[in-house]
Design a protein around this motif. Structure first.
Motif, PDB file in Angstrom:
ATOM      1  N   MET B  60       0.806  -1.222   0.000  1.00  0.00           N
ATOM      2  CA  MET B  60       0.000   0.000   0.000  1.00  0.00           C
ATOM      3  C   MET B  60       0.846   1.282   0.000  1.00  0.00           C
ATOM      4  O   MET B  60       0.302   2.372  -0.080  1.00  0.00           O
ATOM      5  N   MET B 100     -19.849   3.700  -5.561  1.00  0.00           N
ATOM      6  CA  MET B 100     -19.804   2.593  -4.598  1.00  0.00           C
ATOM      7  C   MET B 100     -20.659   2.924  -3.371  1.00  0.00           C
ATOM      8  O   MET B 100     -21.466   2.115  -2.935  1.00  0.00           O
ATOM      9  N   LEU B 105     -22.111  -0.073  -1.275  1.00  0.00           N
ATOM     10  CA  LEU B 105     -20.802  -0.724  -1.106  1.00  0.00           C
ATOM     11  C   LEU B 105     -19.780   0.281  -0.573  1.00  0.00           C
ATOM     12  O   LEU B 105     -18.690   0.434  -1.104  1.00  0.00           O
ATOM     13  N   HIS B 108     -16.114   0.027  -0.211  1.00  0.00           N
ATOM     14  CA  HIS B 108     -15.301   0.148  -1.421  1.00  0.00           C
ATOM     15  C   HIS B 108     -15.316   1.567  -1.984  1.00  0.00           C
ATOM     16  O   HIS B 108     -14.983   1.779  -3.144  1.00  0.00           O
ATOM     17  N   ARG B 110     -14.746   4.952  -3.519  1.00  0.00           N
ATOM     18  CA  ARG B 110     -13.639   5.333  -4.419  1.00  0.00           C
ATOM     19  C   ARG B 110     -12.682   6.320  -3.763  1.00  0.00           C
ATOM     20  O   ARG B 110     -11.532   6.447  -4.157  1.00  0.00           O
ATOM     21  N   SER B 279     -11.721 -11.301  -0.265  1.00  0.00           N
ATOM     22  CA  SER B 279     -12.528 -10.973   0.911  1.00  0.00           C
ATOM     23  C   SER B 279     -11.749 -10.050   1.829  1.00  0.00           C
ATOM     24  O   SER B 279     -10.595 -10.308   2.155  1.00  0.00           O
ATOM     25  N   ARG B 280     -12.399  -8.975   2.260  1.00  0.00           N
ATOM     26  CA  ARG B 280     -11.671  -7.969   3.047  1.00  0.00           C
ATOM     27  C   ARG B 280     -12.402  -7.662   4.348  1.00  0.00           C
ATOM     28  O   ARG B 280     -12.563  -8.529   5.191  1.00  0.00           O
ATOM     29  N   CYS B 281     -12.906  -6.465   4.492  1.00  0.00           N
ATOM     30  CA  CYS B 281     -13.472  -6.030   5.771  1.00  0.00           C
ATOM     31  C   CYS B 281     -14.912  -6.499   5.956  1.00  0.00           C
ATOM     32  O   CYS B 281     -15.616  -6.769   4.994  1.00  0.00           O
TER      33      CYS B 281
END
Lengths: 332, 332
Positions: B60, B100, B105, B108, B110, B279-281
Motif C-alpha cells: 500500500m 460505490m 458498497l 469500497h 472510491r 474478501s476484506r473487511c
C-alpha cells in the motif's frame, strides 16, 4: 441396433501427433479402434484452438494426436441413429461413476480423458473415436465450417451459465482472438454495452461489423468500473488488465489457460473483493442451437483452411497475430 | 448535541509512524484534530495485524501512523451519545457520494481513506480521529482485549456474508495465524467438519481446544476434494495449496494480501472452473455480537501485550512464527 462396418476401411491413416514439443505429421498412424460404446468417426474438418498452441509449449504435457474441435461423419457404430450421420462431439470422455459424474458435473469427471488434450487421441487425423454418448447429430442447416465452431462456442456460452448477465452491466471482453470474438457475441445478446478489447484492428473490425463496440487495448484505461470482465486473451497480460478494469465486488471470468506460471499481484482481488471464476467447456446443444438460429454468426472468423498435410504451416499461421480461426481439411 | 472538550488535552503525543519501510516511535507527533463529523479518541489498546507487517514490506506504500485494530475512549465529539464512551471503529472512512457509496458498497468507496493503511493516521498512537459514523459504542460485556478483535473478527465474518455455507461441505482454512484462528471458528458454527491447516503445533492446539479439527500442512495432500478453502496464510504458498485442495466448481476465499507479486499457475482454476473470491473487511456489529454472546472465543489468541514505547520489539515478536495476536497498550 445394427453394427455398421465400412467396407475397405483403412488400417492406417494420416495424423498430426504432439511429441516432445512438436506436432508432426505421421502418415502411417494406426486408425483407432472403437471400444465398447464408442463410434469411429471420419474427420471432415478440424479447428486449431489456442489450447493446441499452448500444448506445443508444454501445456497439459499431452502426447498423441492433437485437436479437439471437429466435424465428422460416423463410419462405425453400434447405435443405428448415429450410422453415417454428420456429428460433432463433446471432448470430455467420462467414467459415469466418480463423485463429479454422480453430482452432475461430468465435465469434471475425475477419470476423464479429453480429446486431443489429455489421454486420448484427437481430431487432427483422418479418423477419431469418441463415446457414442458424446456425439451430437447435425442437420443440414449447419455447414461444416459452422459445425467446427460448436466446441469453442459452447465454451463461450459457458460464461452465461456461470454468471447471469444484467442488462445494465458494463461488460468488457479482453482478447480479439477466436474465443473473444465468440464471447462478445454471446454476451451482446443480453447486454448492448459489451466492449471487445483487442490488439488487432482487422480482428476488432470483425466484431464491429456485427454491431459490437470495440477498442484497441492501448486506448483502455483501467478505472475499476466494469461489472464483468472476461479474459479471453490467452496471455498473462489479460488478467492484469482485467484486475484494473473490474469494479469492487465485480466479476472476472478467466478463460485463459497458459502453459507457464505467471507473476501476478492478486492483492487488488482481495482489496476489491472481486470474484474470479474459471470457465472451461460448455454444452454442445446450446451452441448448435445458437449457430442454427443465426444468433451467433461466424462470418469473418475463418482466416484460412489448410489440408492436414500442411499442419506445420497451419499451426504457424494460427500462431500469427493476424489470424483468427484456422481450419484443417482432413480428406483430400 | 453538546461539543465535548477535554481539559488539559495534550497537543503532542507518542505515535508509531511508518516511513521508508520502518515503523518508528515518534514522541512529539501532533495530536490529530478532528474534522467536522469526526471524534477524537484516546486509544486504549491496539492489535498488530498481518497487514501492518506487510506495510513494513511496502504494501500500500503507506506512510503515517500505523495500526487499524483498536479499542479506545471518545474524548472529543459533537455527538452526545458518544461522549466518554468506549468504542471500536470501522476503518474505512468514506465519501458517501461516489458510485460505490450510493450502491451500498461504501467499504469500497472510491475516495476512502483507511485507518493506518491508506491516507489516514492509525491507531498505534495515544490518540486517533475517526468519523463519528464509524464508531460502535461497547457495553461492559466486552473486555478491551475482546474489543481489539472486533475488526479482524468482522473480516473473518465477511466470509459467510460472501458464501453461504452448506453443512455437508468439506471446508479447510489455511493458516493458523491471527485470522485463520478466527475464520475457522466462524465457519465451524455452521459446519462441523472444518479443518484448520497450519505449520505450528501450538497454534493448532488453540483451535483444537475449541473443538476444531486441525492438521499440520505437511500432512495435507491436495486431492481437489474440498468444497471451500479459505486462504488466511498471508503467504503465496496459501493459494497454491488451495488450488490443489479445492474441488472442481468449488470455492476459494482469498484473504491473503501480500506486498510482492506472486508467481502462480492459474490454469487449474480455469480447468476446474473454480470460483476465487477476494474478501476484506466486514461488519462490526456482527463481530461485537459474536464476541458478546461468547460464540467466538478469543482465549489463547493473545500472545503478548507490549507498551507502545516497545513497538519495535512488539513488531519483531508479531512477525515470529510462534506468535499469534500481539497487542499494544497505549496509555502508561
Amino acid at each position: 441396433m445394427s453394427a455398421k462396418s465400412v467396407s475397405g476401411e483403412a488400417k492406417r491413416m494420416k495424423a498430426a501427433v504432439f511429441r516432445e514439443g512438436k506436432l508432426k505429421l505421421v502418415r502411417d498412424y494406426p486408425v483407432p479402434v472403437p471400444a465398447k460404446g464408442e463410434a469411429l468417426i471420419k474427420v471432415l474438418q478440424a479447428g486449431i484452438c489456442a489450447t493446441d498452441l499452448e500444448i506445443l509449449k508444454g501445456y497439459m504435457k499431452f502426447e498423441g494426436v492433437g485437436g479437439h474441435e471437429f466435424v465428422g461423419q460416423v463410419v462405425r457404430t453400434s447405435e443405428a441413429s448415429l450410422a453415417d450421420r454428420r456429428v460433432v462431439g463433446q471432448i470430455n470422455c467420462v467414467c459415469g461413476q466418480c463423485d463429479m459424474c454422480s453430482s452432475g458435473l461430468s465435465n469434471h469427471c475425475r477419470n476423464r480423458t479429453v480429446l486431443g488434450i489429455a489421454g486420448r487421441d484427437g481430431a487432427f487425423a483422418e479418423y477419431l473415436v469418441l463415446p457414442q454418448d458424446n456425439l451430437h447429430v447435425l442437420d443440414e442447416k449447419l455447414t461444416d465450417e459452422q459445425a467446427v465452431f460448436v466446441e469453442p462456442l459452447a465454451a463461450a456460452l459457458q460464461i452465461v451459465k456461470q454468471v447471469s448477465i444484467d442488462k445494465r452491466w458494463k461488460i468488457a471482453v479482453l482478447g480479439d482472438g477466436r474465443l473473444g470474438l465468440l464471447a462478445c457475441q454471446v454476451l451482446a445478446r443480453d447486454n448492448r454495452s459489451v466492449l471487445l478489447v483487442g490488439k488487432h484492428r482487422h480482428k476488432l473490425l470483425v466484431a464491429d461489423k456485427k454491431g459490437i463496440r470495440v477498442s484497441l487495448v492501448d486506448e483502455v484505461v483501467g478505472r475499476n468500473d466494469y461489472d464483468l470482465v472476461v479474459d479471453c486473451t490467452g496471455s498473462p497480460t489479460g488478467l492484469k488488465l482485467a484486475v484494473k478494469m473490474v469494479r469492487p465486488r465485480g466479476t472476472i471470468i478467466l478463460k485463459t489457460t497458459i502453459a507457464a506460471p505467471v507473476e501476478c499481484d492478486l492483492s487488488p482481488l482481495v482489496i476489491n473483493e472481486v470474484r474470479l471464476i474459471g470457465s472451461r467447456c460448455g454444452t454442445f446443444s446450446d451452441a448448435i442451437e445458437a449457430l442454427s438460429s443465426g444468433e451467433i454468426d461466424i462470418s469473418g472468423l475463418i482466416s484460412r483452411t489448410f489440408p492436414l498435410e500442411r499442419i506445420d504451416e497451419a499451426l504457424k499461421f494460427a500462431a500469427e497475430p493476424d489470424s483468427i480461426k484456422v481450419l484443417l481439411r482432413m480428406q483430400a
